[in-house]
Design an enzyme around this catalytic site. Structure first.
Site, PDB file in Angstrom:
ATOM      1  N   GLU A  12       0.885  -1.245   0.025  1.00  0.00           N
ATOM      2  CA  GLU A  12       0.061  -0.056   0.038  1.00  0.00           C
ATOM      3  C   GLU A  12       0.960   1.256  -0.117  1.00  0.00           C
ATOM      4  O   GLU A  12       0.768   2.097  -0.702  1.00  0.00           O
ATOM      5  CB  GLU A  12      -0.840   0.012   1.180  1.00  0.00           C
ATOM      6  CG  GLU A  12      -2.052  -0.911   1.124  1.00  0.00           C
ATOM      7  CD  GLU A  12      -3.014  -1.042   2.376  1.00  0.00           C
ATOM      8  OE1 GLU A  12      -2.827   0.007   3.120  1.00  0.00           O
ATOM      9  OE2 GLU A  12      -3.619  -1.923   2.543  1.00  0.00           O
ATOM     10  N   SER A  32      -6.885   1.056   7.511  1.00  0.00           N
ATOM     11  CA  SER A  32      -8.061   0.795   7.116  1.00  0.00           C
ATOM     12  C   SER A  32      -8.413  -0.717   7.233  1.00  0.00           C
ATOM     13  O   SER A  32      -7.839  -1.364   7.344  1.00  0.00           O
ATOM     14  CB  SER A  32      -8.101   0.998   5.318  1.00  0.00           C
ATOM     15  OG  SER A  32      -7.004   0.060   4.946  1.00  0.00           O
ATOM     16  N   ASP A  42      -8.317   1.397   1.265  1.00  0.00           N
ATOM     17  CA  ASP A  42      -7.034   1.737   1.414  1.00  0.00           C
ATOM     18  C   ASP A  42      -6.318   2.813   1.189  1.00  0.00           C
ATOM     19  O   ASP A  42      -5.362   3.361   1.868  1.00  0.00           O
ATOM     20  CB  ASP A  42      -6.031   0.157   0.803  1.00  0.00           C
ATOM     21  CG  ASP A  42      -6.688  -1.087   1.365  1.00  0.00           C
ATOM     22  OD1 ASP A  42      -6.844  -0.917   2.526  1.00  0.00           O
ATOM     23  OD2 ASP A  42      -6.710  -1.685   0.589  1.00  0.00           O
ATOM     24  N   GLU A  55      -9.303  -0.180  -3.361  1.00  0.00           N
ATOM     25  CA  GLU A  55      -8.754  -1.047  -2.456  1.00  0.00           C
ATOM     26  C   GLU A  55      -7.733  -1.942  -2.907  1.00  0.00           C
ATOM     27  O   GLU A  55      -7.644  -2.377  -3.961  1.00  0.00           O
ATOM     28  CB  GLU A  55     -10.015  -2.192  -2.117  1.00  0.00           C
ATOM     29  CG  GLU A  55     -10.152  -3.277  -1.201  1.00  0.00           C
ATOM     30  CD  GLU A  55      -9.935  -2.798   0.120  1.00  0.00           C
ATOM     31  OE1 GLU A  55      -9.340  -3.620   1.019  1.00  0.00           O
ATOM     32  OE2 GLU A  55     -10.434  -1.842   0.402  1.00  0.00           O
TER      33      GLU A  55
END
Length: 174
Positions: A12, A32, A42, A55
């Protein structure tokens, strides 16, 4: 004890950095999935004209699964926030690929799946997602070539019919 989400967190952060370098205003939603009772995407990203709620999922193997609840929460948040919902997937030794939730394969159990082959063949790659390029398939190139050829052929035959060019010139042009 090692963080079981360390790899996902690292992926991420990698996505956030890449989007930032591509000129997007971007933030990773803190924790998240656990920050609130309602699921958050995210990553949030925007470039002044387009806004995304993403996401992000990664996998060393194949395939990547998402629950129906994750997709429902992503779409709900994106709609209320005014963003475009996207699922970003990254397989080891590959780039990020993006999908609209409606383009994902839905399993009989109501969950969603992205196979590596599907991501590589049908996903929007990072360059296209950030506006740096547009993916063109071989089928599209062939169709463009066919269209151009048909149009060129019609023009040449029209010129021949009008007497603007000779038969030999038309044959040479074709």
């Amino acid at each position: 004890m090692a963080n079981p989400n360390a790899k996902g967190d690292r992926r991420e952060r990698e996505l956030v950095t890449a989007l930032d370098e591509a000129g997007f205003a971007v933030m990773r939603a803190p924790a998240s999935g656990s920050a609130t009772e309602r699921e958050l995407p995210d990553v949030l990203a925007g470039d002044g004209g387009t806004f995304y709620a993403i996401e992000a999922k990664s996998s060393a193997g194949d395939p990547i699964y998402l629950s129906g609840e994750e997709i429902e929460a992503l779409v709900y948040f994106a709609r209320n926030f005014g963003a475009n919902p996207r699922v970003g997937v990254r397989f080891d030794r590959e780039d990020w690929y993006f999908f609209h939730p409606g383009d994902l394969y839905e399993t009989p159990g109501g969950n969603y799946r992205v196979k590596k082959e599907t991501a590589l063949a049908d996903g929007t790659d990072f360059a296209e997602f950030t506006g740096d390029s547009k993916k063109v398939t071989l089928d599209e190139i062939a169709a463009d070539d066919e269209d151009d050829g048909d149009e060129d052929t019609r023009e040449i035959l029209g010129a021949l019919e009008r007497g603007d060019i000779s038969v030999d010139d038309a044959v040479e042009m074709l």
